[in-house]
Design a protein around this motif. Structure first.
Motif, PDB file in Angstrom:
ATOM      1  N   GLU A  27       3.816  -3.047 -14.237  1.00 48.59           N
ATOM      2  CA  GLU A  27       2.857  -2.820 -13.162  1.00 48.59           C
ATOM      3  C   GLU A  27       1.845  -1.746 -13.547  1.00 48.59           C
ATOM      4  O   GLU A  27       0.659  -1.853 -13.218  1.00 48.59           O
ATOM      5  CB  GLU A  27       3.606  -2.420 -11.895  1.00 48.59           C
ATOM      6  N   LEU A  28       2.296  -0.739 -14.259  1.00 49.38           N
ATOM      7  CA  LEU A  28       1.400   0.319 -14.731  1.00 49.38           C
ATOM      8  C   LEU A  28       0.292  -0.259 -15.609  1.00 49.38           C
ATOM      9  O   LEU A  28      -0.882   0.079 -15.450  1.00 49.38           O
ATOM     10  CB  LEU A  28       2.200   1.372 -15.495  1.00 49.38           C
ATOM     11  N   ILE A  29       0.661  -1.144 -16.501  1.00 55.08           N
ATOM     12  CA  ILE A  29      -0.331  -1.771 -17.388  1.00 55.08           C
ATOM     13  C   ILE A  29      -1.334  -2.581 -16.577  1.00 55.08           C
ATOM     14  O   ILE A  29      -2.546  -2.478 -16.775  1.00 55.08           O
ATOM     15  CB  ILE A  29       0.379  -2.656 -18.435  1.00 55.08           C
ATOM     16  N   ILE A  30      -0.836  -3.386 -15.636  1.00 52.79           N
ATOM     17  CA  ILE A  30      -1.710  -4.232 -14.821  1.00 52.79           C
ATOM     18  C   ILE A  30      -2.637  -3.387 -13.955  1.00 52.79           C
ATOM     19  O   ILE A  30      -3.839  -3.662 -13.850  1.00 52.79           O
ATOM     20  CB  ILE A  30      -0.876  -5.195 -13.948  1.00 52.79           C
ATOM     21  N   VAL A  31      -2.106  -2.344 -13.339  1.00 52.66           N
ATOM     22  CA  VAL A  31      -2.928  -1.475 -12.478  1.00 52.66           C
ATOM     23  C   VAL A  31      -4.014  -0.785 -13.303  1.00 52.66           C
ATOM     24  O   VAL A  31      -5.175  -0.713 -12.878  1.00 52.66           O
ATOM     25  CB  VAL A  31      -2.037  -0.442 -11.750  1.00 52.66           C
ATOM     26  N   LEU A  62       0.938   7.517  -9.452  1.00 54.34           N
ATOM     27  CA  LEU A  62       2.064   7.244  -8.554  1.00 54.34           C
ATOM     28  C   LEU A  62       3.128   6.389  -9.234  1.00 54.34           C
ATOM     29  O   LEU A  62       4.328   6.608  -9.049  1.00 54.34           O
ATOM     30  CB  LEU A  62       1.574   6.540  -7.289  1.00 54.34           C
ATOM     31  N   THR A  63       2.692   5.423 -10.023  1.00 53.37           N
ATOM     32  CA  THR A  63       3.635   4.549 -10.718  1.00 53.37           C
ATOM     33  C   THR A  63       4.437   5.337 -11.743  1.00 53.37           C
ATOM     34  O   THR A  63       5.663   5.178 -11.832  1.00 53.37           O
ATOM     35  CB  THR A  63       2.886   3.381 -11.391  1.00 53.37           C
ATOM     36  N   VAL A  64       3.775   6.180 -12.506  1.00 54.50           N
ATOM     37  CA  VAL A  64       4.479   7.010 -13.487  1.00 54.50           C
ATOM     38  C   VAL A  64       5.434   7.971 -12.779  1.00 54.50           C
ATOM     39  O   VAL A  64       6.571   8.183 -13.228  1.00 54.50           O
ATOM     40  CB  VAL A  64       3.473   7.775 -14.378  1.00 54.50           C
ATOM     41  N   LEU A  65       4.993   8.530 -11.664  1.00 50.93           N
ATOM     42  CA  LEU A  65       5.846   9.426 -10.888  1.00 50.93           C
ATOM     43  C   LEU A  65       7.082   8.685 -10.377  1.00 50.93           C
ATOM     44  O   LEU A  65       8.196   9.218 -10.423  1.00 50.93           O
ATOM     45  CB  LEU A  65       5.042  10.022  -9.732  1.00 50.93           C
ATOM     46  N   TRP A  80       8.638   1.423  -3.767  1.00 54.85           N
ATOM     47  CA  TRP A  80       8.243   0.537  -2.663  1.00 54.85           C
ATOM     48  C   TRP A  80       6.834   0.884  -2.186  1.00 54.85           C
ATOM     49  O   TRP A  80       6.042  -0.006  -1.857  1.00 54.85           O
ATOM     50  CB  TRP A  80       9.230   0.639  -1.503  1.00 54.85           C
ATOM     51  N   PHE A  81       6.523   2.179  -2.151  1.00 59.42           N
ATOM     52  CA  PHE A  81       5.186   2.595  -1.748  1.00 59.42           C
ATOM     53  C   PHE A  81       4.136   2.084  -2.732  1.00 59.42           C
ATOM     54  O   PHE A  81       3.053   1.653  -2.332  1.00 59.42           O
ATOM     55  CB  PHE A  81       5.110   4.125  -1.626  1.00 59.42           C
TER      56      PHE A  81
END
Length: 140
Positions: A27-31, A62-65, A80-81
């Motif tokens: 998801e990090l890559i896509i975002v 946020l994703t890395v966190l 989830w957020f």
């Protein structure tokens, strides 16, 4: 003199945690790529194009966190957020509803299956420990 008990191997890593980190990593890559694309194409017309870049960076952070906090339940709630935030980007660019929906489905599936596999692993380890204790005590 009692026999020394063999040192126990460390508990296996949680399957749920492993699956969550995989989903969040993809998801990090896509975002990141979506943020750059939306910025470059100036695809969110009602607002300045820099918002796409800043929003993408914020969602990446946020994703890395969330990935870093997966050792505690807070990390899963943050995950989830992140899923909800990704879905909400569809309000600016409708195609992101599809990407967000796919990631929400994948995240939900991984949370359910990961928890199930972790329960099975714990049950197996507990049964193995009981059998080992019985063998050490001479109970057949």
């Amino acid at each position: 003199m009692s026999a020394a008990r063999a040192p126990r191997t460390p508990a296996p890593r949680s399957t749920k945690r492993s699956l969550a980190s995989i989903v969040l990593g993809f998801e990090l890559i896509i975002v990141f790529l979506a943020g750059l694309t939306l910025f470059g194409l100036d695809a969110i017309q009602p607002v300045p194009r820099e918002w796409a870049l800043y929003g993408g960076i914020a969602l990446c952070v946020l994703t890395v966190l969330a990935m870093a906090m997966l050792r505690s339940p807070v990390g899963y709630w943050l995950g989830w957020f992140v899923q909800a935030a990704l879905m909400s980007t569809g309000l600016f660019v409708p195609i992101m509803f599809i990407a967000g929906g796919l990631f929400v489905a994948l995240w939900t599936y991984c949370m359910i299956i990961g928890e199930k596999l972790d329960r099975q692993t714990r049950a197996y380890i507990e049964a193995e420990d009981r059998l080992q204790a019985q063998a050490e005590n001479g109970v057949a």
